[in-house]
Write an enzyme that holds these catalytic residues in place. Structure first.
Site, PDB file in Angstrom:
ATOM      1  CG  LEU A  36      31.396   6.858 -21.990  1.00 27.86           C
ATOM      2  CD1 LEU A  36      31.166   8.346 -21.747  1.00 27.86           C
ATOM      3  CD2 LEU A  36      31.910   6.613 -23.408  1.00 27.86           C
ATOM      4  CD  GLU A  38      32.714   1.664 -11.708  1.00 28.15           C
ATOM      5  OE1 GLU A  38      32.431   0.780 -12.537  1.00 28.15           O
ATOM      6  OE2 GLU A  38      32.210   1.725 -10.581  1.00 28.15           O
ATOM      7  N   GLY A  42      32.283   6.644  -9.423  1.00 31.44           N
ATOM      8  CA  GLY A  42      31.263   5.750  -9.936  1.00 31.44           C
ATOM      9  C   GLY A  42      31.356   5.645 -11.444  1.00 31.44           C
ATOM     10  CG  ASP A 154      41.729  12.820  -9.623  1.00 36.39           C
ATOM     11  OD1 ASP A 154      42.892  12.398  -9.755  1.00 36.39           O
ATOM     12  OD2 ASP A 154      40.727  12.082  -9.703  1.00 36.39           O
TER      13      ASP A 154
HETATM   14  N1  LIG Z   1      32.271  13.970 -20.696  1.00 32.53           N
HETATM   15  C1  LIG Z   1      32.835  12.842 -21.159  1.00 32.53           C
HETATM   16  N2  LIG Z   1      32.857  12.569 -22.483  1.00 32.53           N
HETATM   17  C2  LIG Z   1      33.424  11.439 -22.938  1.00 32.53           C
HETATM   18  N3  LIG Z   1      34.027  10.522 -22.178  1.00 32.53           N
HETATM   19  C3  LIG Z   1      34.046  10.712 -20.851  1.00 32.53           C
HETATM   20  C4  LIG Z   1      33.458  11.887 -20.269  1.00 32.53           C
HETATM   21  N4  LIG Z   1      33.625  11.816 -18.931  1.00 32.53           N
HETATM   22  C5  LIG Z   1      34.297  10.674 -18.691  1.00 32.53           C
HETATM   23  N5  LIG Z   1      34.546  10.002 -19.843  1.00 32.53           N
HETATM   24  C6  LIG Z   1      35.252   8.716 -19.969  1.00 32.53           C
HETATM   25  O1  LIG Z   1      34.902   7.903 -18.878  1.00 32.53           O
HETATM   26  C7  LIG Z   1      36.061   7.423 -18.211  1.00 32.53           C
HETATM   27  C8  LIG Z   1      35.783   7.319 -16.726  1.00 32.53           C
HETATM   28  O2  LIG Z   1      35.686   8.617 -16.197  1.00 32.53           O
HETATM   29  P1  LIG Z   1      35.819   8.881 -14.648  1.00 32.53           P
HETATM   30  O3  LIG Z   1      34.726   8.169 -13.931  1.00 32.53           O
HETATM   31  O4  LIG Z   1      35.895  10.346 -14.456  1.00 32.53           O
HETATM   32  O5  LIG Z   1      37.154   8.169 -14.209  1.00 32.53           O
HETATM   33  P2  LIG Z   1      38.656   8.567 -14.479  1.00 32.53           P
HETATM   34  O6  LIG Z   1      38.709  10.038 -14.732  1.00 32.53           O
HETATM   35  O7  LIG Z   1      39.338   8.181 -13.207  1.00 32.53           O
HETATM   36  O8  LIG Z   1      39.099   7.760 -15.674  1.00 32.53           O
HETATM   37  C9  LIG Z   1      37.160   8.448 -18.556  1.00 32.53           C
HETATM   38  O9  LIG Z   1      38.430   7.852 -18.562  1.00 32.53           O
HETATM   39  C10 LIG Z   1      36.759   8.924 -19.928  1.00 32.53           C
HETATM   40  O10 LIG Z   1      37.374   8.128 -20.916  1.00 32.53           O
END
Ligand SMILES: Nc1ncnc2c1ncn2[C@@H]1O[C@H](COP(=O)(O)OP(=O)(O)O)[C@@H](O)[C@H]1O
Ligand SMILES: *[C@@H]1O[C@H](CO)[C@@H](O)[C@H](O)[C@H]1NC(C)=O
Ligand SMILES: *[C@@H]1O[C@H](CO)[C@@H](O)[C@H](O)[C@H]1NC(C)=O
Ligand SMILES: *[C@@H]1O[C@H](CO)[C@@H](O)[C@H](O)[C@H]1NC(C)=O
Ligand SMILES: [Mg+2]
Length: 369
Positions: A36, A38, A42, A154
């Site tokens: 989805l 990063e 991670g 954040d």
């Molecule tokens: N629980 C979730 N359900 C759906 N998509 C998610 C979820 N958590 C994260 N994502 C997707 O994964 C991406 C990466 O998340 P993350 O690692 O937290 O990095 P960031 O918040 O810096 O974008 C997010 O931008 C979001 O689109």
């Protein structure tokens, strides 16, 4: 686990533990197809549990300073904090040195993708206003209402996820703390994303819940304007959203900030959101309202305090590895707690793997102008 802190007894539930095999199977062996995104901690994968629940599995790639029991205690805290506007943590996986978190999957992605992505999901005004309110309520809960008070650190559009009814859910709260082993509000490591960072936190590591209020203000302006906090493809006076918003506010043209792709918009609500956002992004944390007041102002229960001073914003970051990061206020050594900066597509991410210390200098919006 049962804790007795002298005046109250509370119970922390041991978080549900998934087996690595189940998560591996549920994500097709962490297939790139299921990735989805990063962030600083991670990669995140979409997955399906054996009971058919859709989940987002976050692989923590950065080693935490914490031992296993402390990690479990921290995860227990995050799992215990529940609210309509917070993403649910289903559990975790700890096997060997593997650390994974399993969250509910939110099918309408993150707010940044809805606002600045391909806009396959259109958010009309009333939805945007409800998203602002929901995020404010979630943060109020974290700061003022939950049993364990949490500073998110954040708050940004990609940490606001949207469920099937477009109800906003704040994600990644409590995570920065996993990597914070000093019990002081002065953090030697800045977690957060430039553009959403409160000046006192970015420059001095001074962390209070007012850093989240600042991040909320930036997100609120992004929601109203439909653009990101910094966009170098725009005309010079519009590149920095806060700078532009303040200019328009001073010229009594605040509503020109509203996303032109919105065909209708409730002007009194939009004005309220903009004025509240300018309050939330004040340089002095003391001038930023607590989140409960933000909710009251947004919903019209109390008047919005007039904004008379410009917001504080970091516009110019310089990186070098010659001086110590945050040396002025950080009382602890930071040889193993440094900050990594990487830059992509105009946004700079701060994460905290073990990395060489870097020096940050920043100039504030409007200084010397
Ligand atoms: N629980 C979730 N359900 C759906 N998509 C998610 C979820 N958590 C994260 N994502 C997707 O994964 C991406 C990466 O998340 P993350 O690692 O937290 O990095 P960031 O918040 O810096 O974008 C997010 O931008 C979001 O689109
Ligand atoms: C949320 O996303 C799903 C799947 O992409 C879609 O079918 C649904 O229409 C979206 N919900 C809203 C309110 O747009
Ligand atoms: C978004 O659009 C770009 C081109 O404008 C395209 O390359 C990309 O694949 C699209 N992403 C999604 C998720 O549709
Ligand atoms: C705008 O919103 C306010 C409440 O926030 C409401 O009282 C008013 O009727 C709305 N105006 C329009 C034109 O919808
Ligand atoms: Mg995130």
């Amino acid at each position: 686990m049962v804790f007795y802190d002298g005046c109250s007894i509370f119970v922390l539930f041991i978080p549900y533990t998934f087996s690595y095999a189940e998560l591996k199977a549920g994500t097709d062996d962490f297939s790139p197809i299921n990735k989805l995104g990063e962030g600083g901690f991670g990669p995140v994968y979409k997955g399906m549990l054996s009971d058919a629940r859709a989940v987002a599995v976050k692989q923590l790639s950065v080693a935490s300073h914490q031992g296993k029991s402390q990690f479990v205690a921290e995860i227990a805290t995050i799992s215990a904090v529940q609210h309509r506007n917070l993403v649910k943590l289903y559990g975790c996986c700890i096997e060997g040195d593997k650390r994974l978190l399993v969250y509910e999957y939110l099918e309408n992605n993150s707010l940044d993708q809805a606002l600045f992505g391909n806009k396959t999901l259109f958010l009309d005004w009333s939805t945007r206003f409800e998203i602002c309110l929901g995020v404010a309520r979630g943060l109020t809960y974290l700061h003022e209402e939950s049993r364990v008070r949490i500073v998110h650190r954040d708050v940004k559009a990609s940490n606001i996820l949207l469920d099937s009814d477009l109800v906003p859910k704040i994600s990644d709260f409590g995570l920065a703390k996993l990597y914070d082993d000093k019990k002081t509000h002065i953090s030697t490591r800045v977690a957060g994303t430039i553009g959403y960072l409160a000046p006192e936190y970015a420059m001095r590591g001074h962390l209070t819940e007012k850093a989240d209020v600042f991040g909320f203000g930036v997100v609120a302006l992004e929601i109203v304007s439909g653009r990101s906090n910094s966009d170098s493809s725009l005309e010079d006076d519009k590149v920095y959203l806060l700078e532009w918003a303040w200019q328009l506010h001073e010229d009594n043209r605040g509503l020109e900030l509203v996303d032109p792709s919105l065909s209708t918009c409730n002007e009194s609500e939009a004005k309220r959101v903009i004025d509240v956002a300018l309050l939330c992004t004040q340089t002095s944390p003391n001038l930023r309202p607590p989140m409960s007041r933000v909710v009251a102002m947004l919903s019209g229960d109390i008047e919005v305090t007039p904004v008379t001073t410009k917001p504080g914003y970091l516009t110019d970051w310089k990186f070098s590895d010659s001086t110590t990061f945050l040396s002025a206020d950080a009382s602890t050594s930071n040889t193993d707690q440094s900050t990594q900066f990487s830059s992509s597509a105009g946004t700079t991410q701060l994460s905290d793997p073990n990395y060489t210390p870097v020096n940050v200098s920043a100039s504030m919006l409007g200084e010397g102008r």
